[in-house]
Design a protein around this motif. Structure first.
Motif, mmCIF file in Angstrom:
data_model
loop_
_atom_site.group_PDB
_atom_site.id
_atom_site.type_symbol
_atom_site.label_atom_id
_atom_site.label_comp_id
_atom_site.label_asym_id
_atom_site.label_seq_id
_atom_site.Cartn_x
_atom_site.Cartn_y
_atom_site.Cartn_z
ATOM 1 N N ALA A 167 -124.658 14.309 -0.961
ATOM 2 C CA ALA A 167 -125.997 14.923 -1.262
ATOM 3 C C ALA A 167 -127.268 14.221 -1.065
ATOM 4 C CB ALA A 167 -125.863 15.830 -2.309
ATOM 5 N N MET A 168 -127.255 13.190 -1.192
ATOM 6 C CA MET A 168 -128.399 12.268 -1.910
ATOM 7 C C MET A 168 -128.491 11.789 -0.402
ATOM 8 S SD MET A 168 -130.481 11.324 -3.793
ATOM 9 C CE MET A 168 -129.637 11.349 -6.023
ATOM 10 N N ALA A 169 -128.034 11.409 0.828
ATOM 11 C CA ALA A 169 -128.532 10.966 2.058
ATOM 12 C C ALA A 169 -129.263 12.369 2.669
ATOM 13 C CB ALA A 169 -127.179 11.034 2.854
ATOM 14 N N GLU A 170 -128.307 13.661 2.424
ATOM 15 C CA GLU A 170 -129.105 15.172 2.687
ATOM 16 C C GLU A 170 -130.287 14.597 2.059
ATOM 17 O OE1 GLU A 170 -126.808 18.399 3.418
ATOM 18 O OE2 GLU A 170 -124.979 17.750 3.425
ATOM 19 N N ALA A 171 -130.784 14.935 0.901
ATOM 20 C CA ALA A 171 -132.249 15.333 0.328
ATOM 21 C C ALA A 171 -132.953 14.096 1.087
ATOM 22 C CB ALA A 171 -131.825 14.675 -1.004
ATOM 23 N N ALA A 196 -133.053 12.266 3.900
ATOM 24 C CA ALA A 196 -132.385 12.703 5.278
ATOM 25 C C ALA A 196 -134.122 14.134 5.808
ATOM 26 C CB ALA A 196 -131.891 13.357 5.562
ATOM 27 N N SER A 197 -133.403 14.851 4.745
ATOM 28 C CA SER A 197 -134.781 16.089 4.954
ATOM 29 C C SER A 197 -136.087 15.516 4.649
ATOM 30 C CB SER A 197 -134.542 17.096 3.426
ATOM 31 O OG SER A 197 -135.085 16.879 2.618
ATOM 32 N N GLU A 198 -136.817 14.311 4.442
ATOM 33 C CA GLU A 198 -138.024 14.145 4.483
ATOM 34 C C GLU A 198 -138.178 13.278 4.814
ATOM 35 O OE1 GLU A 198 -140.501 15.562 2.185
ATOM 36 O OE2 GLU A 198 -139.383 17.055 2.315
ATOM 37 N N GLY A 199 -137.012 12.322 5.759
ATOM 38 C CA GLY A 199 -137.362 11.442 7.316
ATOM 39 C C GLY A 199 -137.351 10.233 6.659
ATOM 40 N N LEU A 200 -136.877 10.300 5.173
ATOM 41 C CA LEU A 200 -136.796 8.568 4.541
ATOM 42 C C LEU A 200 -135.309 8.376 4.099
ATOM 43 C CD1 LEU A 200 -138.354 10.019 1.225
ATOM 44 C CD2 LEU A 200 -139.925 8.825 3.465
ATOM 45 N N ALA A 201 -135.241 7.182 5.173
ATOM 46 C CA ALA A 201 -133.929 6.515 4.732
ATOM 47 C C ALA A 201 -133.706 6.365 2.491
ATOM 48 C CB ALA A 201 -134.431 4.514 4.805
ATOM 49 N N MET A 202 -132.132 6.227 2.974
ATOM 50 C CA MET A 202 -132.128 6.420 1.712
ATOM 51 C C MET A 202 -131.576 5.289 0.897
ATOM 52 S SD MET A 202 -127.961 8.223 0.385
ATOM 53 C CE MET A 202 -127.247 7.402 -0.357
ATOM 54 N N SER A 246 -143.213 16.999 -1.454
ATOM 55 C CA SER A 246 -141.701 16.307 -1.611
ATOM 56 C C SER A 246 -141.095 16.137 -2.570
ATOM 57 C CB SER A 246 -142.328 15.133 -1.179
ATOM 58 O OG SER A 246 -141.562 14.105 -0.350
ATOM 59 N N ARG A 247 -140.968 15.862 -3.710
ATOM 60 C CA ARG A 247 -139.407 15.417 -4.546
ATOM 61 C C ARG A 247 -139.095 16.695 -4.838
ATOM 62 N NH1 ARG A 247 -143.198 11.422 -6.726
ATOM 63 N NH2 ARG A 247 -142.760 12.861 -8.728
ATOM 64 N N ALA A 248 -140.033 17.473 -5.028
ATOM 65 C CA ALA A 248 -138.995 18.889 -5.233
ATOM 66 C C ALA A 248 -138.225 19.400 -4.247
ATOM 67 C CB ALA A 248 -140.822 20.541 -5.999
ATOM 68 N N ARG A 249 -139.283 19.404 -2.529
ATOM 69 C CA ARG A 249 -137.899 19.877 -1.657
ATOM 70 C C ARG A 249 -136.536 18.725 -1.688
ATOM 71 N NH1 ARG A 249 -143.594 19.674 0.835
ATOM 72 N NH2 ARG A 249 -142.585 17.578 1.808
ATOM 73 N N MET A 250 -136.692 17.766 -2.218
ATOM 74 C CA MET A 250 -135.578 16.652 -2.005
ATOM 75 C C MET A 250 -134.133 17.729 -2.901
ATOM 76 S SD MET A 250 -137.373 12.701 -1.337
ATOM 77 C CE MET A 250 -135.674 11.922 -1.652
ATOM 78 N N ILE A 251 -135.176 17.594 -3.802
ATOM 79 C CA ILE A 251 -134.312 17.700 -5.544
ATOM 80 C C ILE A 251 -133.914 19.363 -4.624
ATOM 81 C CG2 ILE A 251 -133.881 19.444 -7.871
ATOM 82 C CD1 ILE A 251 -135.932 16.716 -8.127
ATOM 83 N N ALA A 252 -134.280 20.014 -4.507
ATOM 84 C CA ALA A 252 -133.618 21.249 -3.907
ATOM 85 C C ALA A 252 -132.562 21.508 -2.725
ATOM 86 C CB ALA A 252 -134.551 22.502 -3.155
ATOM 87 N N VAL A 253 -132.704 20.436 -2.542
ATOM 88 C CA VAL A 253 -131.583 19.685 -0.837
ATOM 89 C C VAL A 253 -131.186 19.590 -1.658
ATOM 90 C CG1 VAL A 253 -131.205 18.631 1.165
ATOM 91 C CG2 VAL A 253 -134.075 19.360 1.585
ATOM 92 N N TYR A 254 -130.859 18.036 -2.554
ATOM 93 C CA TYR A 254 -129.538 17.607 -2.915
ATOM 94 C C TYR A 254 -128.672 18.744 -3.737
ATOM 95 C CZ TYR A 254 -126.790 15.230 -6.114
ATOM 96 O OH TYR A 254 -126.232 14.638 -6.909
ATOM 97 N N CYS A 255 -129.197 19.174 -4.669
ATOM 98 C CA CYS A 255 -129.310 21.030 -5.619
ATOM 99 C C CYS A 255 -128.088 21.717 -4.454
ATOM 100 C CB CYS A 255 -129.662 21.187 -5.558
ATOM 101 S SG CYS A 255 -130.961 21.186 -6.731
#
Length: 224
Positions: free
Chosen positions: A25-29, A31-37, A66-75
């Motif tokens: 799930a963290m990898a998806e989060a 990736a959703s912002e174009g960041l390396a895990m 950006s972090r809020a979007r990542m949290i939503a993707v992670y969840c």
């Protein structure tokens, strides 16, 4: 009758091993912002914190939106994985269920949970593993500041009416140990979790579940 004692458990890295789905799930989060895990070690070192604190540690250079979007993707990703894998999304560590069942059968021992999970996530895990009725108090990140703030332990003590000197926090991270210390309760660190046991600073370290009851009896001055 002996005085009640309270045993408070962390969840991820202590009772169950959720790292497969956490990492996925963290990898998806990221990736959703174009960041390396970040590395596996860095991700797992933050398990136990609330998600806002976790992403602040892992992606602090990103803005709050950006972090809020990542949290939503992670969840969303984690919930999907949990639905897909069922109980195997967070399998018990060997011996954990038997340890819980043994303690739950003791008339003077109460069990509680203090976790960085959401209440919904904890409730679903308890349902998946058939643990309804085992824990007398369930404290989650939805209702309290992130570990190591002592609020979750204080709430568990208040709900059960147990004195701090008769309570023990069991976890696998420094956040668990620091939370216990801040709340004035003893701590037991487990050696199989997501942070090296040598650096936890717990009152006791156990290397398997067989060592739990002797450590609990010692820390709570319980005789048999």
């Amino acid at each position: 009758m002996s005085e009640l004692r309270l045993v408070i458990f962390d969840v991820d890295g202590t009772l169950v091993d959720s790292q497969r789905d956490i990492l996925a799930a963290m990898a998806e989060a990221f990736a959703s912002e174009g960041l390396a895990m970040p590395s596996r070690e860095r991700v797992l070192s933050g398990v136990g914190l609330s998600l806002p604190e976790t992403f602040l540690r892992l992606a602090g250079e990103q803005g709050p939106d950006s972090r809020a979007r990542m949290i939503a993707v992670y969840c969303t990703a984690y919930a999907d994985l949990r639905q897909k894998h069922g109980p195997e999304s967070s399998p018990f560590y060997p011996g954990a269920r038997a340890a819980l069942e043994g303690l739950a059968a003791e008339p003077c021992t109460l069990l509680a949970v203090a976790t960085g999970k959401s209440r919904r996530g904890l409730d679903r895990l308890i349902e998946a593993h058939g643990l309804e009725g085992v824990f007398h108090s369930r404290q989650t990140a939805d209702d309290h500041p992130s570990k190591p703030h002592p609020a979750m332990v204080h709430a568990a003590l208040d709900e059960t009416g147990v004195a701090p000197r008769r309570a023990v926090m069991i976890g696998d991270t420094q956040f668990d140990v620091e939370m216990a210390r801040a709340a004035g309760v003893a701590s037991i660190g487990v050696a199989w979790g997501y942070q090296p046991a040598a650096g936890l600073g717990a009152d006791r370290i156990i290397h398997d579940w067989a060592g739990l009851r002797p450590a609990l009896d010692d820390l709570t001055e319980t005789t048999r």
